[in-house]
Design an enzyme around this catalytic site. Structure first.
Site, mmCIF file in Angstrom:
data_model
loop_
_atom_site.group_PDB
_atom_site.id
_atom_site.type_symbol
_atom_site.label_atom_id
_atom_site.label_comp_id
_atom_site.label_asym_id
_atom_site.label_seq_id
_atom_site.Cartn_x
_atom_site.Cartn_y
_atom_site.Cartn_z
ATOM 1 N N ASN A 10 0.871 -1.177 0.000
ATOM 2 C CA ASN A 10 0.000 0.000 0.000
ATOM 3 C C ASN A 10 0.910 1.230 0.000
ATOM 4 O OD1 ASN A 10 -1.769 2.065 0.447
ATOM 5 N ND2 ASN A 10 -2.366 1.419 2.515
ATOM 6 N N TRP A 11 0.992 1.869 -1.159
ATOM 7 C CA TRP A 11 1.914 3.013 -1.279
ATOM 8 C C TRP A 11 1.343 4.311 -0.703
ATOM 9 C CZ3 TRP A 11 3.729 2.131 -7.050
ATOM 10 C CH2 TRP A 11 4.605 1.047 -7.067
ATOM 11 N N LYS A 12 0.078 4.270 -0.312
ATOM 12 C CA LYS A 12 -0.563 5.477 0.267
ATOM 13 C C LYS A 12 -0.353 6.669 -0.671
ATOM 14 C CE LYS A 12 -0.080 3.305 4.715
ATOM 15 N NZ LYS A 12 0.009 3.391 6.155
ATOM 16 N N HIS A 96 -9.554 1.245 4.795
ATOM 17 C CA HIS A 96 -8.253 1.397 5.452
ATOM 18 C C HIS A 96 -8.409 2.364 6.632
ATOM 19 C CE1 HIS A 96 -4.118 2.569 6.232
ATOM 20 N NE2 HIS A 96 -3.777 1.420 5.671
ATOM 21 N N GLU A 98 -6.757 4.772 7.630
ATOM 22 C CA GLU A 98 -6.564 6.197 7.311
ATOM 23 C C GLU A 98 -7.818 6.767 6.653
ATOM 24 O OE1 GLU A 98 -2.845 5.525 5.344
ATOM 25 O OE2 GLU A 98 -1.959 5.081 7.289
ATOM 26 N N GLU A 168 -5.122 -4.475 10.777
ATOM 27 C CA GLU A 168 -4.070 -3.460 10.902
ATOM 28 C C GLU A 168 -4.331 -2.612 12.151
ATOM 29 O OE1 GLU A 168 -2.200 -2.524 6.812
ATOM 30 O OE2 GLU A 168 -3.995 -1.321 6.969
ATOM 31 N N GLY A 174 2.900 2.666 10.756
ATOM 32 C CA GLY A 174 3.852 3.766 10.603
ATOM 33 C C GLY A 174 4.607 4.119 11.864
ATOM 34 N N SER A 214 3.760 -1.730 10.361
ATOM 35 C CA SER A 214 5.211 -1.796 10.560
ATOM 36 C C SER A 214 5.819 -3.146 10.178
ATOM 37 C CB SER A 214 5.580 -1.410 12.000
ATOM 38 O OG SER A 214 5.224 -0.064 12.244
ATOM 39 N N GLY A 235 3.058 -0.859 4.257
ATOM 40 C CA GLY A 235 3.109 0.546 3.879
ATOM 41 C C GLY A 235 4.544 0.964 3.575
ATOM 42 N N GLY A 236 5.170 1.642 4.530
ATOM 43 C CA GLY A 236 6.492 2.242 4.349
ATOM 44 C C GLY A 236 7.538 1.340 3.698
HETATM 45 P P1 13P Z 1 3.232 0.695 7.610
HETATM 46 O O1 13P Z 1 3.737 -0.608 7.031
HETATM 47 O O2 13P Z 1 3.938 1.886 7.078
HETATM 48 O O3 13P Z 1 3.149 0.632 9.089
HETATM 49 O O4 13P Z 1 1.708 0.846 7.066
HETATM 50 C C1 13P Z 1 0.825 -0.194 7.228
HETATM 51 C C2 13P Z 1 -0.398 0.086 6.448
HETATM 52 O O5 13P Z 1 -1.182 0.961 6.784
HETATM 53 C C3 13P Z 1 -0.635 -0.711 5.228
HETATM 54 O O6 13P Z 1 -1.924 -0.528 4.738
#
Ligand code: 13P
Length: 251
Positions: A10-12, A96, A98, A168, A174, A214, A235-236
């Site tokens: 997930n590149w956000k 998600h 967010e 999640e 994050g 994470s 994510g990251g």
């Molecule tokens: P991180 O891997 O950056 O913690 O993000 C997780 C996430 O929200 C994936 O959808």
């Protein structure tokens, strides 16, 4: 039926189309012929076409990070399931944290989006998870159960064949502080039990439940050992091709 592990990026709100193209060019050779796991990239909307074209014919699928639940209309700024399908997208993230937190998406909206995905043949990954406060108050199970029950209303066994759930916890996203494999696995087992109660036992056994929060090259191996963890949503650590390829190739 064994659950094929699924590793998703997930590149956000990161990467321009040019940067997305650059990633795919570097990433595909690193995972060439890898078919142990399903691999999906979720770029931002403006990079979808570029990533679909770049990954075409490969073992990497592409999904949208969000969508609205109607086919078209006066909804400024939104993207419809029809539009996602038209650019060649096969998957979509729904609910998600967010989206829930910053854009006020309720379980009711999540449910509508989920049904829109099923109607259009988009494979949904529904995200659930508790906040730090809920975690500290010991409400993890209650929150996840509520999100499953209210977000997956009227989902039939037939629809659920393409359903994926991602657990999640918000406090792990994050922050660099992942849930332990044991804790994540315990929540996954509870989610699976609840799917059995809501739909049926066979659906529960076949539904993949991913962990997100994470996930990094240095904790992926321990997470994937757990039988109830069927993959990860990253994510990251998915923004760099080498890092994400290492996650895909967990031992
Ligand atoms: P991180 O891997 O950056 O913690 O993000 C997780 C996430 O929200 C994936 O959808």
């Amino acid at each position: 039926m064994a659950r094929k592990p699924l590793i998703a990026a997930n590149w956000k709100m990161y990467k321009t189309p040019a940067q997305a193209q650059e990633f795919v060019t570097a990433f595909l050779p690193l995972v060439a012929n890898h078919d142990r796991d399903e691999i999906i990239l979720f770029p931002s909307t403006t990079s979808l076409s570029v990533v679909v074209a770049a990954a075409s014919g490969s073992n990497v699928a592409v999904g949208g990070q969000n969508m609205y639940f109607t086919d078209e209309g006066a909804f400024t700024g939104e993207t419809s399931p029809v539009m996602l399908k038209a650019v060649g997208v096969t998957h979509v993230l729904v609910g998600h944290s967010e989206r829930r937190h910053y854009f006020c998406e309720s379980d009711e909206i999540v449910d509508k989006k989920l049904h829109a995905a099923f109607r259009h043949g988009l494979k949904p990954i529904v995200c659930i998870g508790e906040t730090l406060e809920q975690h500290e108050k010991g409400q993890t199970h209650d929150v996840c159960l509520r999100q499953i029950r209210d977000g997956l209303k009227d989902v039939t066994a037939e629809m659920a064949k393409t359903l994926v759930v991602a657990y999640e916890p918000l406090w792990a996203i994050g922050t660099g502080q992942s849930a332990t494999p044991e804790a994540a696995s315990e929540v996954h087992a509870i989610i699976r039990d609840d799917i059995a109660r809501m739909i049926d036992e066979e659906t529960a056994i076949n539904t993949r439940i991913l962990y997100g929060g994470s996930v990094k090259p240095d904790n992926i191996d321990a997470l994937m050992v757990k039988p109830d963890i069927d993959g990860v949503l990253v994510g990251g650590a998915s923004l760099d091709p080498q890092s994400f390829a290492r996650i895909v190739k967990y031992c």
